[in-house]
Design an enzyme around this catalytic site. Structure first.
Site, short mmCIF file in Angstrom:
data_model
loop_
_atom_site.label_atom_id
_atom_site.label_comp_id
_atom_site.label_asym_id
_atom_site.label_seq_id
_atom_site.Cartn_x
_atom_site.Cartn_y
_atom_site.Cartn_z
N LYS A 80 0.62 -1.00 -0.09
CA LYS A 80 -0.04 0.28 0.18
C LYS A 80 0.87 1.25 -0.06
O LYS A 80 0.23 2.78 -0.43
CB LYS A 80 -1.28 -0.07 1.13
CG LYS A 80 -0.27 -0.18 2.73
CD LYS A 80 -1.19 -0.11 3.83
CE LYS A 80 -0.84 0.14 5.00
NZ LYS A 80 -0.58 1.23 5.80
N ASP A 81 1.58 0.49 0.57
CA ASP A 81 3.17 2.54 0.41
C ASP A 81 4.00 2.41 -1.14
O ASP A 81 4.43 3.64 -1.21
CB ASP A 81 4.02 2.20 1.50
CG ASP A 81 3.73 2.32 2.47
OD1 ASP A 81 2.40 2.79 3.21
OD2 ASP A 81 4.05 1.22 3.75
N ARG B 192 -7.12 8.75 4.01
CA ARG B 192 -8.11 7.80 4.08
C ARG B 192 -8.66 7.67 4.56
O ARG B 192 -10.59 7.93 5.57
CB ARG B 192 -7.90 6.61 3.20
CG ARG B 192 -8.25 5.70 3.02
CD ARG B 192 -8.28 4.23 2.30
NE ARG B 192 -7.38 3.77 3.57
CZ ARG B 192 -7.55 2.99 4.70
NH1 ARG B 192 -8.73 2.57 4.27
NH2 ARG B 192 -6.29 2.94 5.15
N ARG B 193 -8.23 7.28 6.93
CA ARG B 193 -9.02 6.62 7.21
C ARG B 193 -9.36 7.87 8.35
O ARG B 193 -10.86 8.19 8.72
CB ARG B 193 -7.72 6.31 8.37
CG ARG B 193 -6.90 4.88 7.95
CD ARG B 193 -6.47 4.98 8.43
NE ARG B 193 -5.99 3.42 8.09
CZ ARG B 193 -4.59 2.88 8.06
NH1 ARG B 193 -3.77 3.54 9.29
NH2 ARG B 193 -4.19 1.13 8.22
N ARG C 158 1.77 9.97 13.25
CA ARG C 158 3.22 9.41 12.22
C ARG C 158 3.54 8.20 13.32
O ARG C 158 4.40 8.51 14.74
CB ARG C 158 3.93 10.22 12.04
CG ARG C 158 3.45 11.61 10.73
CD ARG C 158 3.34 11.19 9.26
NE ARG C 158 3.97 10.43 9.13
CZ ARG C 158 5.61 10.84 8.06
NH1 ARG C 158 5.54 12.12 8.57
NH2 ARG C 158 6.28 10.32 8.43
N ARG D 68 3.71 5.08 16.68
CA ARG D 68 2.34 5.68 17.48
C ARG D 68 2.06 4.20 18.20
O ARG D 68 0.68 5.17 18.90
CB ARG D 68 1.86 4.93 15.99
CG ARG D 68 2.74 5.74 14.40
CD ARG D 68 1.30 5.66 13.38
NE ARG D 68 1.59 4.18 12.53
CZ ARG D 68 1.35 3.00 12.17
NH1 ARG D 68 -0.21 3.36 12.01
NH2 ARG D 68 1.57 2.41 11.36
N CYS E 70 -1.88 12.08 -7.43
CA CYS E 70 -2.37 12.81 -6.72
C CYS E 70 -2.21 12.12 -4.88
O CYS E 70 -3.77 11.40 -5.16
CB CYS E 70 -3.29 14.02 -6.60
SG CYS E 70 -4.62 14.77 -5.08
#
Length: 305
Positions: free
Chosen positions: A80-81, A126-127, A144, A150, A235
């Site tokens: 996903k990164d 998104r979250r 972050r 975290r 973007c």
């Protein structure tokens, strides 16, 4: 020909776990390997939200450079990164079998979910957008760092909870008991999947990696990432997408949200497995035609201002 395959990885606990998983899989197929940990720009700067840093692939760029310079042979990423367009000369080598794709809430008691006030932490647009879509009265603060950092920040602050990817916490066995599954939240495209990349010209490594590829996971994440690529246009935006295979059919659900979560444009589609070639693209185009083009334009103008 036999050579030691140098595996490039970020140096966080989770990234090292992922790299060691790939290392073990390669060694089981008779290959020699060596881990080469590298610090990424995204790990070094924890004071700025990712979208403000304006770098696509901030967690993968350092490893891309190391590969191109010949310092490592392959690199292991949380898929996903990874930007939907890989750098010239770098190709997908394998998608490992996908773990959980779920987002979960680590909390200090869930009573606040029924109340007007609440503070949730996440570094993901998104979250944040999906949380505000469901709980518009709540506040969302930036969070972050690697998963351990975290978790510590959550403990140190008076937030009600923080959102994590279940896969990351499960992989390094730090998923606490005080969590709830956010089954209503659409995950990031390719969440829970690990991607291994190699140099296009490196036939030895590419051949070695084909043995590690999990075809069902590859099909699903490619649909999700095609959806992201067509919708996003380079973007960063609040986009969720999930494909799953059931009874030889692919079920896809995707959505684009406004930054404040007030707008949501959704798409759902089911197709036979053999008819999914342009599924991600077609679903993205449907969202763009239903107001997504204007919404993406407004998101870009806000983030670029």
């Amino acid at each position: 020909m036999s050579k030691v395959i140098r595996i490039g990885t970020r140096d966080s606990e989770l990234a090292l776990w992922q790299a060691k998983t790939v290392q073990n899989a390669l060694e089981k197929t008779g290959h020699k390997t060596e881990l080469v940990p590298v610090k990424s720009t995204g790990d070094l700067n924890l004071d700025q939200p990712l979208y403000e840093m304006g770098i696509t692939g901030i967690f993968t760029k350092t490893l891309d450079v190391a590969m191109i310079k010949g310092e490592v042979d392959i690199a292991v990423h949380s898929m996903k990164d990874v930007p939907t367009a890989l750098p010239k000369g770098i190709v997908e080598g394998a998608v490992m079998k996908r773990a959980s794709n779920k987002d979960i809430l680590i909390h200090k008691g869930i009573e606040f979910l029924d109340e007007k006030e609440g503070t949730i932490a996440t570094g993901s647009l998104r979250r944040k957008a999906q949380w505000l879509n469901k709980y518009p009265q709540h506040k969302v603060v930036d969070l972050r760092g690697n998963v351990n950092t975290r978790m510590q920040k959550l403990n140190d602050n008076d937030w009600n909870g923080a959102i994590f990817a279940a896969a990351g916490l499960e992989r390094i066995e730090i998923k606490p008991e005080n969590y709830i599954d956010l089954n209503w939240m659409i995950p990031a495209p390719a969440q829970g999947a690990m991607l291994i990349v190699a140099m296009e010209e490196d036939e030895y490594c590419r051949k070695a990696l084909t043995m590690l590829n999990h075809q069902e996971s590859e099909i699903c994440v490619h649909i999700e990432r095609e959806f992201l690529r067509v919708l996003e246009g380079g973007c960063t935006a609040p986009i969720g997408g999930l494909a799953r295979i059931e009874n030889s059919k692919v079920h896809f659900k995707g959505a684009l949200f406004s930054l404040d979560g007030q707008k949501k444009i959704e798409v759902e589609k089911v197709l036979p497995l053999e008819e999914t070639k342009n599924m991600g693209r077609d679903c993205a185009r449907k969202i763009l035609e239903n107001g997504g083009k204007e919404l993406m334009s407004s998101i870009k103008s806000v983030l670029n201002s």
